[in-house]
Write a protein that holds these residues in place. Structure first.
Motif, PDB file in Angstrom:
ATOM      1  N   GLN A 114       0.844  -1.207   0.000  1.00 15.02           N
ATOM      2  CA  GLN A 114       0.000   0.000   0.000  1.00 15.02           C
ATOM      3  C   GLN A 114       0.874   1.251   0.000  1.00 15.02           C
ATOM      4  O   GLN A 114       0.573   2.235  -0.672  1.00 15.02           O
ATOM      5  CB  GLN A 114      -0.941   0.015   1.215  1.00 15.02           C
ATOM      6  N   ARG A 115       1.978   1.191   0.758  1.00 15.93           N
ATOM      7  CA  ARG A 115       2.880   2.348   0.809  1.00 15.93           C
ATOM      8  C   ARG A 115       3.507   2.605  -0.571  1.00 15.93           C
ATOM      9  O   ARG A 115       3.654   3.742  -0.993  1.00 15.93           O
ATOM     10  CB  ARG A 115       3.962   2.131   1.877  1.00 15.93           C
ATOM     11  N   LEU A 116       3.857   1.499  -1.246  1.00 16.11           N
ATOM     12  CA  LEU A 116       4.445   1.659  -2.587  1.00 16.11           C
ATOM     13  C   LEU A 116       3.406   2.153  -3.585  1.00 16.11           C
ATOM     14  O   LEU A 116       3.701   2.945  -4.479  1.00 16.11           O
ATOM     15  CB  LEU A 116       5.027   0.325  -3.079  1.00 16.11           C
ATOM     16  N   ARG A 117       2.161   1.706  -3.421  1.00 20.85           N
ATOM     17  CA  ARG A 117       1.128   2.027  -4.413  1.00 20.85           C
ATOM     18  C   ARG A 117       0.645   3.468  -4.339  1.00 20.85           C
ATOM     19  O   ARG A 117       0.023   3.949  -5.294  1.00 20.85           O
ATOM     20  CB  ARG A 117      -0.061   1.070  -4.265  1.00 20.85           C
ATOM     21  N   VAL A 118       0.891   4.160  -3.226  1.00 25.27           N
ATOM     22  CA  VAL A 118       0.501   5.570  -3.181  1.00 25.27           C
ATOM     23  C   VAL A 118       1.551   6.451  -3.875  1.00 25.27           C
ATOM     24  O   VAL A 118       1.329   7.630  -4.080  1.00 25.27           O
ATOM     25  CB  VAL A 118       0.220   6.095  -1.746  1.00 25.27           C
ATOM     26  N   ALA A 119       2.666   5.856  -4.228  1.00 21.64           N
ATOM     27  CA  ALA A 119       3.689   6.577  -4.998  1.00 21.64           C
ATOM     28  C   ALA A 119       3.304   6.512  -6.490  1.00 21.64           C
ATOM     29  O   ALA A 119       2.476   5.686  -6.880  1.00 21.64           O
ATOM     30  CB  ALA A 119       5.048   5.934  -4.761  1.00 21.64           C
ATOM     31  N   PRO A 120       3.914   7.367  -7.313  1.00 23.31           N
ATOM     32  CA  PRO A 120       3.565   7.321  -8.744  1.00 23.31           C
ATOM     33  C   PRO A 120       4.219   6.126  -9.442  1.00 23.31           C
ATOM     34  O   PRO A 120       5.063   6.277 -10.318  1.00 23.31           O
ATOM     35  CB  PRO A 120       4.107   8.662  -9.268  1.00 23.31           C
ATOM     36  N   VAL A 121       3.830   4.956  -8.991  1.00 23.79           N
ATOM     37  CA  VAL A 121       4.432   3.711  -9.479  1.00 23.79           C
ATOM     38  C   VAL A 121       3.328   2.838 -10.050  1.00 23.79           C
ATOM     39  O   VAL A 121       2.372   2.531  -9.337  1.00 23.79           O
ATOM     40  CB  VAL A 121       5.092   2.959  -8.281  1.00 23.79           C
ATOM     41  N   PRO A 122       3.431   2.418 -11.313  1.00 19.42           N
ATOM     42  CA  PRO A 122       2.410   1.497 -11.818  1.00 19.42           C
ATOM     43  C   PRO A 122       2.454   0.191 -11.023  1.00 19.42           C
ATOM     44  O   PRO A 122       3.558  -0.309 -10.732  1.00 19.42           O
ATOM     45  CB  PRO A 122       2.820   1.262 -13.282  1.00 19.42           C
TER      46      PRO A 122
END
Lengths: 250, 256
Positions: free
Chosen positions: A87-95
């Protein structure tokens, strides 16, 4: 104060670096994944005379691939989902796909490492030496077989939310696969089980690896095993992607 | 007046048949701290999750720095800094490695000198090689906040940032949040602490059962509702506080 989207290459490189560091810091589990098939390889020295080196190597690589998919990959995904790391990674602009691609590339490296370790152990402990073509074909089918087990691991993580339950389920499936697979393949569990094992994920992967490292044995039946392996990989991956939730609380 | 940094319009969020957020609308300007308050299950985290892009609302629009969340999801995410409620980073990575990881995925160059400067700034220069799980609650929050701000985003979302912190760490965090506001960032924070909302928020919205039931400055809300019967009944010390207004508006019942 506007910020821009980072390049896909930069994102993937950064994720890969972090995932490889994580894998390196978990090297005890990596060693365990490698150790079990290597120990089996050494202890099965006596079987080489009866069944051949390809049979033993193929079984050991298959056991290792099962461990990578069911013990390593699935548990790390379940844990990171449970801890909210995704979840922490997905709030970044990362597909989202890049998060999974990075994880899978680490597992690809693990598959190549496992196959190499088995080749080396086979050579040093059991005097099994293959041709360069056999080694290369062996790497290729190991990746195909590895995809099957990564797909199976993904399907289990997709179906089960709780990390502890994923862990215990994967251990159970791993145990069943290698015990039934190994002993069924040796003909110790009767003809019916032997036939079932042949077309099971364990049997199909073992056969394509065995025939790849002895290319002279590659036949239409091997092609069928290869298609079955690819079929299993597609079905498991499809289910794994369809069922997967990024958040274990939902 | 400049366009708001965050604009939420008519947001509806459903979990199957349950509607968690109902027609929620609000905006947050640059240089403003906006508090989202509400009892458990009121819809705060769902609203925040929709802004963060972690869930898709069934209706409504969200604009971040002018980018529509649906049409430009990555651009919207690139303009948000996020501190999640249960922030967790890979436990195998050290503090430095975590900062480098997030710098990389936000496209920020992080030479060693800059990393050192950041660590000195958050008083964690001696903990650079420690793993995140080895840090105290206050230290973890400082790392989370640094990561939320690593790409200097115009909008910062803080989900219960001071939960579980001791008074010193909490005060220190408030100062950091205020300094972010003074630098022109728009900040949205959720909290259960009315003291915190009163102390740091410029405006607050009280959300209950998925609806925004009040939105204004803390003092204006107190002034507006101080004569409400429910608020007076909730008052414990004679003087009406924001907490009394909150209890008066949302009720005394404990939420699951």
């Amino acid at each position: 104060m506007h910020t821009n989207i980072p390049s896909g290459k930069q994102v993937l490189t950064t994720l890969l670096k972090a995932d490889f560091i994580t894998q390196w810091r978990n090297r005890r589990s990596v060693v365990l994944v490698l150790l079990v098939p290597v120990i089996i390889l050494i202890s099965w020295k006596g079987l080489i005379k009866n069944f051949g080196g390809a049979f033993v190597i193929a079984n050991c690589i298959t056991i290792g691939l099962t461990a990578i998919g069911l013990m390593g990959y699935s548990n790390s995904i379940a844990r990171d989902r449970d801890k909210g790391i995704f979840q922490r990674l997905r709030v970044a602009p990362v597909p989202s796909w890049s998060i999974m691609v990075s994880r899978l590339l680490v597992q690809l490296a693990m598959i190549l490492l496992l196959t190499t370790a088995i080749y080396i152990a086979g050579h040093y402990f059991d005097n099994i030496t293959l041709t360069p073509v056999s080694y290369l074909l062996g790497y290729f089918v190991s990746i195909v077989g590895g995809a099957l087990y990564l797909g199976l691991g993904q399907a289990i993580v997709g179906r089960i939310n709780n990390a502890e339950t994923v862990n215990s389920t994967c251990r159970l499936v791993y145990f069943i696969f290698i015990m039934v697979g190994m002993f069924g393949d040796l003909g110790m569990l009767g003809n019916t089980i032997d036939q079932l094992v042949k077309w099971s994920p364990y049997g199909a992967v073992k056969h394509i690896i065995a025939d790849a490292i002895e290319p002279g044995n590659w036949s239409m039946v091997t092609n069928t095993y290869l298609m079955v392996t690819i079929g299993y990989a597609i079905i498991f991956s499809y289910l794994g992607i369809k069922w997967f939730k990024w958040n274990s609380n939902k | 007046m400049d366009e708001p940094i965050l604009k939420v319009q008519n947001l509806d969020i459903f979990y199957k048949s349950f509607q968690a957020v109902k027609q929620v609308s609000f905006f947050v300007n640059a240089g403003e701290i906006f508090g989202l308050l509400g009892p458990n299950g009121a819809g705060k985290t769902s609203t925040l999750s929709a802004i963060e892009g972690l869930l898709k609302p069934q209706n409504g629009e969200i604009y971040v720095a002018g980018y529509n969340r649906k049409q430009h999801p990555l651009l919207a995410s690139a303009n948000i800094g996020v501190q999640l409620q249960a922030t967790s980073f890979q436990p195998e990575l050290s503090v430095s490695e975590i900062i480098e990881l997030y710098a990389g995925i936000y496209g920020v160059d992080m030479p060693k000198e800059k990393l050192k400067e950041i660590l000195i700034n958050i008083k964690l220069e001696d903990a650079a090689s420690k793993h995140f799980g080895q840090l105290s609650g206050g230290q973890q929050q400082r790392v989370s906040l640094v990561i939320a701000m690593i790409h200097n985003p115009p909008l910062v979302l803080l989900d219960e940032p001071t939960m579980g912190l001791d008074p010193q760490s909490r005060r220190q965090l408030w100062e950091r949040i205020e300094s972010m506001r003074n630098n022109g960032h728009a900040i949205v924070l959720t909290t259960h602490s009315m003291e915190e909302a009163e102390a740091v928020c410029d405006r607050i919205a009280i959300i209950d059962h998925g609806n925004i039931i009040a939105i204004d400055t803390p003092q204006a809300l107190i002034d507006k509702h101080q004569n409400d019967a429910g608020v007076i009944a909730a008052s414990r010390k004679g003087k009406i506080t924001l907490e009394d207004v909150f209890i008066g508006l949302t009720g005394k019942d404990i939420r699951p």
